[in-house]
Design an enzyme around this catalytic site. Structure first.
Site, PDB file in Angstrom:
ATOM      1  N   VAL A 101       0.810  -1.232  -0.139  1.00 55.19           N
ATOM      2  CA  VAL A 101      -0.018  -0.048  -0.135  1.00 55.19           C
ATOM      3  C   VAL A 101       0.880   1.151   0.090  1.00 55.19           C
ATOM      4  CG1 VAL A 101      -1.760   1.312   1.405  1.00 55.19           C
ATOM      5  CG2 VAL A 101      -1.792  -1.197   1.199  1.00 55.19           C
ATOM      6  N   CYS A 102       0.509   2.240  -0.887  1.00 53.83           N
ATOM      7  CA  CYS A 102       1.451   3.449  -0.767  1.00 53.83           C
ATOM      8  C   CYS A 102       0.263   4.497  -0.893  1.00 53.83           C
ATOM      9  CB  CYS A 102       2.235   3.421  -1.749  1.00 53.83           C
ATOM     10  SG  CYS A 102       1.422   3.705  -3.569  1.00 53.83           S
ATOM     11  N   LYS A 103       0.532   5.777  -1.199  1.00 56.73           N
ATOM     12  CA  LYS A 103      -0.325   6.817  -1.252  1.00 56.73           C
ATOM     13  C   LYS A 103      -1.384   6.750  -2.338  1.00 56.73           C
ATOM     14  CE  LYS A 103      -0.332  11.839  -1.195  1.00 56.73           C
ATOM     15  NZ  LYS A 103       0.347  12.949  -0.812  1.00 56.73           N
TER      16      LYS A 103
END
Length: 146
Positions: A101-103
């Site tokens: 998961v990232c931005k």
């Protein structure tokens, strides 16, 4: 409209025809690359189900300050610069589903490729990143997490 009319239209509009061909090739290429990349994209609801059913490990790759402001409950924060799929702590997770998961979902793709290369079999990416999670009105935990 029949095939002859379409063919005549394309002949009268070469720039539109070229643009249509280019877009078609780009879409086919994108879908083929997605099919063979070795990991799957998940929507927020699918991630929730994966966490609940298979105890998925969620790896949040955002900077710690962003992570502390709000993250998926139970996720682990690892900076991309320190992300090492060969780490002994991650070795025990090779049998679990691992979700990057990232931005916005872009950095997570790089992490997922590295996980697959390191031998992880069940690798996923949260499509749209933490922004998609928030848009789905799912809860965020604050602080450092686990």
């Amino acid at each position: 409209m029949n095939f002859e009319e379409i063919w005549a239209f394309l002949g009268r509009n070469p720039m539109l025809s070229l643009a249509l061909a280019g877009i078609t090739v780009a879409l086919v290429y994108t879908e083929l690359m997605r099919a063979f990349r070795g990991f799957k994209g998940l929507r927020p609801a699918e991630l929730t189900a994966l966490i609940n059913r298979e105890d998925a490990l969620v790896v949040d790759l955002r900077p710690s300050a962003e992570f502390e402001k709000g993250h998926i409950p139970g996720s682990k924060n690892v900076q991309m610069a320190q992300f090492d799929p060969e780490n002994k702590a991650l070795a025990k997770a090779k049998s679990l589903p691992v979700v990057a998961v990232c931005k916005a979902g872009m950095t997570a793709v790089d992490a997922a490729k590295r996980l697959r290369k390191a031998g992880f079999e069940k690798v996923y990416v949260l499509e749209g990143g933490i922004g998609a999670w928030q848009q789905a009105d799912l809860p965020l935990a604050k602080g450092r997490g686990k």
